[in-house]
Scaffold this motif. Structure first.
Motif, PDB file in Angstrom:
ATOM      1  N   ILE A   6       0.929  -0.967   0.554  1.00 49.44           N
ATOM      2  CA  ILE A   6       0.106  -0.003   0.041  1.00 49.44           C
ATOM      3  C   ILE A   6       0.983   0.869  -0.277  1.00 49.44           C
ATOM      4  O   ILE A   6       0.506   2.047  -0.834  1.00 49.44           O
ATOM      5  CB  ILE A   6      -0.863   0.133   1.723  1.00 49.44           C
ATOM      6  CG1 ILE A   6      -1.762   1.151   1.200  1.00 49.44           C
ATOM      7  CG2 ILE A   6      -0.323   0.165   2.263  1.00 49.44           C
ATOM      8  CD1 ILE A   6      -2.821   1.411  -0.305  1.00 49.44           C
ATOM      9  N   CYS A  58      -7.382   2.340  -0.687  1.00 56.87           N
ATOM     10  CA  CYS A  58      -7.004   0.848  -0.468  1.00 56.87           C
ATOM     11  C   CYS A  58      -6.803   0.361  -1.156  1.00 56.87           C
ATOM     12  O   CYS A  58      -6.898   0.527  -2.672  1.00 56.87           O
ATOM     13  CB  CYS A  58      -8.569   0.321  -0.043  1.00 56.87           C
ATOM     14  SG  CYS A  58      -9.009  -1.316   0.465  1.00 56.87           S
ATOM     15  N   ASN A  59      -5.445  -0.944  -1.195  1.00 52.13           N
ATOM     16  CA  ASN A  59      -5.560  -2.195  -2.270  1.00 52.13           C
ATOM     17  C   ASN A  59      -6.309  -3.075  -1.866  1.00 52.13           C
ATOM     18  O   ASN A  59      -4.544  -4.141  -2.355  1.00 52.13           O
ATOM     19  CB  ASN A  59      -4.138  -1.742  -2.382  1.00 52.13           C
ATOM     20  CG  ASN A  59      -3.217  -2.456  -0.877  1.00 52.13           C
ATOM     21  OD1 ASN A  59      -3.670  -1.893  -0.358  1.00 52.13           O
ATOM     22  ND2 ASN A  59      -2.109  -3.045  -1.196  1.00 52.13           N
ATOM     23  N   VAL A 110      -6.365  -0.524  -6.709  1.00 51.02           N
ATOM     24  CA  VAL A 110      -6.104   0.356  -5.956  1.00 51.02           C
ATOM     25  C   VAL A 110      -7.357   1.395  -6.017  1.00 51.02           C
ATOM     26  O   VAL A 110      -7.162   1.718  -6.849  1.00 51.02           O
ATOM     27  CB  VAL A 110      -4.233   1.433  -6.190  1.00 51.02           C
ATOM     28  CG1 VAL A 110      -4.932   2.486  -5.137  1.00 51.02           C
ATOM     29  CG2 VAL A 110      -4.198   0.339  -6.394  1.00 51.02           C
TER      30      VAL A 110
END
Length: 281
Positions: A6, A58-59, A110
Motif C-alpha cells: 500500500i 485502499c489496495n 487500487v
C-alpha cells in the motif's frame, strides 16, 4: 501500474489527515447517501476503514473486503460490493486503478477516494440530525432547517470592527466574503435566496459535483453552463415554495441540475457527431 504494498500508492492520496478524510466522507454521504442501499452503505463504510493506512487509498482485494463485511448485520454479497463500487465511480466519489503482475495478467485494484469540500461539515451534520425521513406523501413536510437558510443574517463591515475577529463564526459571513474561485454570476444568482458564504459555497460545491458526474467534454467548461445552473436553481426554489420537496433543498437542487446537465451533454454530443444530418440529405 504494478501491484505491490500500500505504501507505493501514497502519491495517489488526496488527504493530509484522517480527520480531513472523515470530514470529506461525511459530506459525501450527506450528498450522495440516498443513492446507496443499506447493504451498499455497509460495503462503503468498510472500504473507508481499509483506506486509513494511506489516507483515502485502499489496495485490499474485494474478497477480503467482503469477508470483513460479514460481521455486520449478516454481511453482504460480492455483487453488492461491486454494485457499490460502480455507483461510487459514477458519482465521482472514488476511482479505481487496475494493477498488473510482473509476470503478466491483472492483479488487485487500487481504490482512491476523491476530496470533497468540507467547509460546511458542521452545518451538514446538524442538518442531518434535524431532518427525519417522512413517508407521508399527502402532507409534505416543511423543513425548518431550510427555512433558516432563506432567512439569513448579514454581517456588515461595521460589525467586524465592533467585535473581535476570533469571536466570529463562519456562518456569520455574508456573500461579500465568498471565495474568488466561485464565479460572480453564480453568487449574484444565488444571493437573493442564500446570503451566507457557507451556503453559497455548498451550492457551488454541489454544482461542481453534478458537472463532474455529467462528464462534459473539455471544450465545455462549467462557466459556459451558467444559464442551465440558474434554471435549476429557480426550479428548486419554485418547488420549495410550493412545499413539493420531500428530501431537502440541496438534494433536490443537485438532482435537478444533474438531469439538466445530462440533457445539455446529449445536445453537445449530438452536435459534435452531426447526428441527424442524414435527414436533410
Amino acid at each position: 501500474m504494478k501491484s505491490g504494498r500500500i505504501e507505493q500508492f501514497s502519491h495517489l492520496s488526496e488527504f493530509r489527515t484522517v480527520k480531513e478524510f472523515n470530514q470529506s466522507i461525511a459530506v459525501t454521504l450527506d450528498i450522495h447517501g440516498h443513492h446507496f442501499t443499506k447493504g451498499e452503505l455497509i460495503a462503503f463504510t468498510h472500504l473507508t476503514r481499509f483506506s486509513v493506512k494511506v489516507i483515502g487509498v485502499c489496495n485490499a482485494r474485494i474478497c477480503k473486503l467482503v469477508q470483513a463485511c460479514q460481521t455486520t448485520k449478516g454481511g453482504i454479497s460480492r455483487s453488492t460490493f461491486e454494485r457499490m463500487l460502480r455507483k461510487a465511480r459514477n458519482l465521482g466519489i472514488l476511482s479505481n486503478h487496475r494493477t498488473k503482475r510482473e509476470k503478466g495478467g491483472y492483479s488487485h485494484s487500487v481504490y482512491v477516494f476523491h476530496h470533497f469540500d468540507t467547509s460546511n461539515t458542521q452545518q451538514l451534520k446538524q442538518q442531518h440530525m434535524d431532518e427525519k425521513p417522512d413517508h407521508t406523501w399527502a402532507k409534505p413536510r416543511k423543513f425548518q432547517a431550510e427555512t433558516n437558510y432563506i432567512k439569513t443574517k448579514t454581517l456588515h463591515n461595521k460589525d467586524l470592527r465592533k467585535r473581535p475577529l476570533k469571536e466570529l463564526s463562519l456562518n456569520e459571513l455574508d456573500s461579500s466574503f465568498t471565495p474568488t474561485y466561485i464565479p460572480k454570476k453564480f453568487v449574484k444568482a444565488v444571493k437573493p435566496f442564500f446570503n451566507r458564504t457557507t451556503e453559497i459555497c455548498k451550492l457551488w460545491n454541489q454544482t461542481q459535483i453534478a458537472y463532474r458526474c455529467a462528464r462534459f467534454p473539455s471544450q465545455t467548461p462549467i462557466t459556459s453552463l451558467h444559464d442551465v445552473i440558474v434554471k435549476a436553481l429557480k426550479v428548486t426554489v419554485y418547488q420549495y415554495k410550493k412545499c413539493k420537496i420531500k428530501t431537502s433543498f440541496h438534494q433536490y437542487y443537485y438532482g435537478t441540475l444533474y438531469n439538466l446537465f445530462t440533457y445539455e451533454k446529449r445536445k453537445v454530443c449530438a452536435k459534435e457527431m452531426n447526428w441527424g444530418a442524414w435527414l436533410t440529405n
